[in-house]
Design a protein around this motif. Structure first.
Motif, PDB file in Angstrom:
ATOM      1  N   SER A   1      24.244 -91.678  22.025  1.00  0.00           N
ATOM      2  CA  SER A   1      24.783 -92.290  20.418  1.00  0.00           C
ATOM      3  C   SER A   1      26.097 -92.105  19.397  1.00  0.00           C
ATOM      4  CB  SER A   1      23.682 -93.058  18.788  1.00  0.00           C
ATOM      5  OG  SER A   1      22.857 -91.736  18.606  1.00  0.00           O
ATOM      6  N   ARG A   2      26.024 -90.539  20.138  1.00  0.00           N
ATOM      7  CA  ARG A   2      27.255 -89.753  19.141  1.00  0.00           C
ATOM      8  C   ARG A   2      28.016 -89.915  19.631  1.00  0.00           C
ATOM      9  NH1 ARG A   2      24.382 -83.691  19.164  1.00  0.00           N
ATOM     10  NH2 ARG A   2      22.506 -84.904  17.978  1.00  0.00           N
ATOM     11  N   GLY A   3      28.676 -90.667  21.034  1.00  0.00           N
ATOM     12  CA  GLY A   3      29.447 -90.838  21.824  1.00  0.00           C
ATOM     13  C   GLY A   3      30.222 -89.836  22.800  1.00  0.00           C
ATOM     14  N   LEU A   4      31.015 -89.913  23.579  1.00  0.00           N
ATOM     15  CA  LEU A   4      32.221 -89.467  24.400  1.00  0.00           C
ATOM     16  C   LEU A   4      32.456 -88.360  24.437  1.00  0.00           C
ATOM     17  CD1 LEU A   4      32.474 -90.418  27.204  1.00  0.00           C
ATOM     18  CD2 LEU A   4      35.020 -90.811  25.995  1.00  0.00           C
ATOM     19  N   SER A   5      32.056 -87.556  22.627  1.00  0.00           N
ATOM     20  CA  SER A   5      33.065 -86.285  23.170  1.00  0.00           C
ATOM     21  C   SER A   5      31.370 -85.574  22.911  1.00  0.00           C
ATOM     22  CB  SER A   5      33.035 -86.291  20.681  1.00  0.00           C
ATOM     23  OG  SER A   5      32.103 -86.409  20.179  1.00  0.00           O
ATOM     24  N   ALA A   6      29.803 -86.127  22.331  1.00  0.00           N
ATOM     25  CA  ALA A   6      29.109 -85.134  22.967  1.00  0.00           C
ATOM     26  C   ALA A   6      28.443 -85.131  24.301  1.00  0.00           C
ATOM     27  CB  ALA A   6      28.111 -85.805  21.887  1.00  0.00           C
ATOM     28  N   LEU A   7      29.032 -86.489  25.412  1.00  0.00           N
ATOM     29  CA  LEU A   7      28.762 -86.158  26.409  1.00  0.00           C
ATOM     30  C   LEU A   7      30.004 -85.006  26.997  1.00  0.00           C
ATOM     31  CD1 LEU A   7      27.226 -87.895  29.011  1.00  0.00           C
ATOM     32  CD2 LEU A   7      29.204 -89.295  29.399  1.00  0.00           C
ATOM     33  N   PHE A   8      31.390 -85.203  26.837  1.00  0.00           N
ATOM     34  CA  PHE A   8      32.209 -83.990  27.196  1.00  0.00           C
ATOM     35  C   PHE A   8      31.543 -83.118  26.668  1.00  0.00           C
ATOM     36  CE2 PHE A   8      35.426 -81.249  27.211  1.00  0.00           C
ATOM     37  CZ  PHE A   8      35.752 -80.847  27.680  1.00  0.00           C
ATOM     38  N   LYS A   9      31.094 -82.198  25.679  1.00  0.00           N
ATOM     39  CA  LYS A   9      30.112 -81.093  25.401  1.00  0.00           C
ATOM     40  C   LYS A   9      29.173 -80.522  25.610  1.00  0.00           C
ATOM     41  CE  LYS A   9      31.782 -81.178  20.595  1.00  0.00           C
ATOM     42  NZ  LYS A   9      31.791 -80.984  18.982  1.00  0.00           N
ATOM     43  N   ARG A  10      28.332 -81.376  26.166  1.00  0.00           N
ATOM     44  CA  ARG A  10      27.165 -81.510  27.070  1.00  0.00           C
ATOM     45  C   ARG A  10      27.303 -81.509  28.131  1.00  0.00           C
ATOM     46  NH1 ARG A  10      21.965 -85.760  27.633  1.00  0.00           N
ATOM     47  NH2 ARG A  10      21.007 -84.497  29.033  1.00  0.00           N
ATOM     48  N   GLY A  11      28.385 -82.337  29.269  1.00  0.00           N
ATOM     49  CA  GLY A  11      28.502 -81.853  30.735  1.00  0.00           C
ATOM     50  C   GLY A  11      29.800 -80.095  30.517  1.00  0.00           C
ATOM     51  N   TRP A  12      30.441 -80.110  29.621  1.00  0.00           N
ATOM     52  CA  TRP A  12      31.140 -78.452  29.594  1.00  0.00           C
ATOM     53  C   TRP A  12      29.691 -77.727  29.730  1.00  0.00           C
ATOM     54  CZ3 TRP A  12      35.310 -76.906  30.990  1.00  0.00           C
ATOM     55  CH2 TRP A  12      35.655 -75.681  30.571  1.00  0.00           C
TER      56      TRP A  12
ATOM     57  N   PRO B   1      30.320 -76.449  33.973  1.00  0.00           N
ATOM     58  CA  PRO B   1      31.924 -76.502  33.600  1.00  0.00           C
ATOM     59  C   PRO B   1      32.835 -76.611  34.730  1.00  0.00           C
ATOM     60  CG  PRO B   1      30.522 -74.127  33.344  1.00  0.00           C
ATOM     61  CD  PRO B   1      29.954 -75.631  33.614  1.00  0.00           C
ATOM     62  N   GLU B   2      32.309 -76.160  35.622  1.00  0.00           N
ATOM     63  CA  GLU B   2      32.880 -76.056  36.739  1.00  0.00           C
ATOM     64  C   GLU B   2      33.408 -77.780  37.283  1.00  0.00           C
ATOM     65  OE1 GLU B   2      29.902 -75.265  37.341  1.00  0.00           O
ATOM     66  OE2 GLU B   2      30.167 -72.596  36.878  1.00  0.00           O
TER      67      GLU B   2
ATOM     68  N   GLY C   1      35.629 -79.228  34.243  1.00  0.00           N
ATOM     69  CA  GLY C   1      37.167 -78.609  34.458  1.00  0.00           C
ATOM     70  C   GLY C   1      37.817 -79.198  35.425  1.00  0.00           C
ATOM     71  N   SER C   2      37.064 -79.458  36.876  1.00  0.00           N
ATOM     72  CA  SER C   2      37.645 -79.457  37.888  1.00  0.00           C
ATOM     73  C   SER C   2      38.049 -81.065  37.809  1.00  0.00           C
ATOM     74  CB  SER C   2      37.378 -79.102  38.941  1.00  0.00           C
ATOM     75  OG  SER C   2      36.037 -80.071  38.693  1.00  0.00           O
ATOM     76  N   SER C   3      37.535 -81.650  37.047  1.00  0.00           N
ATOM     77  CA  SER C   3      37.516 -83.057  37.191  1.00  0.00           C
ATOM     78  C   SER C   3      39.216 -83.367  36.002  1.00  0.00           C
ATOM     79  CB  SER C   3      36.259 -84.177  36.811  1.00  0.00           C
ATOM     80  OG  SER C   3      35.343 -83.843  37.498  1.00  0.00           O
ATOM     81  N   ALA C   4      38.692 -82.511  34.942  1.00  0.00           N
ATOM     82  CA  ALA C   4      40.287 -83.040  34.193  1.00  0.00           C
ATOM     83  C   ALA C   4      40.816 -82.252  35.487  1.00  0.00           C
ATOM     84  CB  ALA C   4      39.696 -81.798  33.834  1.00  0.00           C
ATOM     85  N   MET C   5      40.968 -81.069  35.805  1.00  0.00           N
ATOM     86  CA  MET C   5      42.701 -80.641  36.457  1.00  0.00           C
ATOM     87  C   MET C   5      43.016 -81.619  37.710  1.00  0.00           C
ATOM     88  SD  MET C   5      41.982 -76.707  37.079  1.00  0.00           S
ATOM     89  CE  MET C   5      40.842 -76.334  37.642  1.00  0.00           C
ATOM     90  N   ALA C   6      42.467 -82.170  38.011  1.00  0.00           N
ATOM     91  CA  ALA C   6      41.918 -83.947  38.989  1.00  0.00           C
ATOM     92  C   ALA C   6      42.793 -84.706  38.498  1.00  0.00           C
ATOM     93  CB  ALA C   6      40.830 -83.778  40.242  1.00  0.00           C
ATOM     94  N   ILE C   7      42.468 -85.106  37.447  1.00  0.00           N
ATOM     95  CA  ILE C   7      42.983 -86.286  36.202  1.00  0.00           C
ATOM     96  C   ILE C   7      44.370 -85.957  36.418  1.00  0.00           C
ATOM     97  CG2 ILE C   7      42.833 -87.776  33.895  1.00  0.00           C
ATOM     98  CD1 ILE C   7      40.011 -87.576  34.429  1.00  0.00           C
ATOM     99  N   ILE C   8      44.867 -84.704  35.845  1.00  0.00           N
ATOM    100  CA  ILE C   8      46.187 -84.539  35.150  1.00  0.00           C
ATOM    101  C   ILE C   8      46.801 -84.299  36.951  1.00  0.00           C
ATOM    102  CG2 ILE C   8      47.296 -82.509  34.395  1.00  0.00           C
ATOM    103  CD1 ILE C   8      45.020 -81.746  33.066  1.00  0.00           C
ATOM    104  N   GLY C   9      46.375 -83.481  37.492  1.00  0.00           N
ATOM    105  CA  GLY C   9      47.005 -83.920  39.598  1.00  0.00           C
ATOM    106  C   GLY C   9      47.016 -85.152  39.340  1.00  0.00           C
ATOM    107  N   ILE C  10      46.863 -85.609  39.304  1.00  0.00           N
ATOM    108  CA  ILE C  10      46.722 -88.021  40.622  1.00  0.00           C
ATOM    109  C   ILE C  10      48.138 -88.076  38.952  1.00  0.00           C
ATOM    110  CG2 ILE C  10      45.921 -89.852  39.440  1.00  0.00           C
ATOM    111  CD1 ILE C  10      43.039 -88.529  40.927  1.00  0.00           C
TER     112      ILE C  10
END
Length: 76
Positions: A8-19, A23-24, A27-36
């Motif tokens: 219920s905390r939102g997307l930022s809590a999900l990102f922090k938990r995933g990080w 983290p690999e 991080g690679s998903s973020a780089m892939a989105i930037i590359g696309i």
């Protein structure tokens, strides 16, 4: 009930938990989105400037010098 509280905390809590857990992948998903995104911007600029010159290389095309398309044809 403990699993429902962080969701219920939102997307930022999900990102922090995933990080913290994977983290690999995050991080690679973020780089892939930037590359696309950069690829889409590059392709948009490529076709907007009419840089695709192959259609004039496959067939014999005659254009007059005053034709505006003649200025965009390269001889490479």
């Amino acid at each position: 009930m403990a699993a429902g509280a962080p969701a219920s905390r939102g997307l930022s809590a999900l990102f922090k938990r995933g990080w913290n857990e994977i983290p690999e992948v995050v991080g690679s998903s973020a780089m892939a989105i930037i590359g696309i995104g950069l690829t889409l911007v590059g392709l948009t600029n490529y076709y907007r400037k009419d840089s695709d010159n192959r259609r004039y290389k496959t067939d014999y095309v005659v254009m007059r010098p005053e034709d505006p398309r003649a200025a965009r044809i390269r001889t490479d």
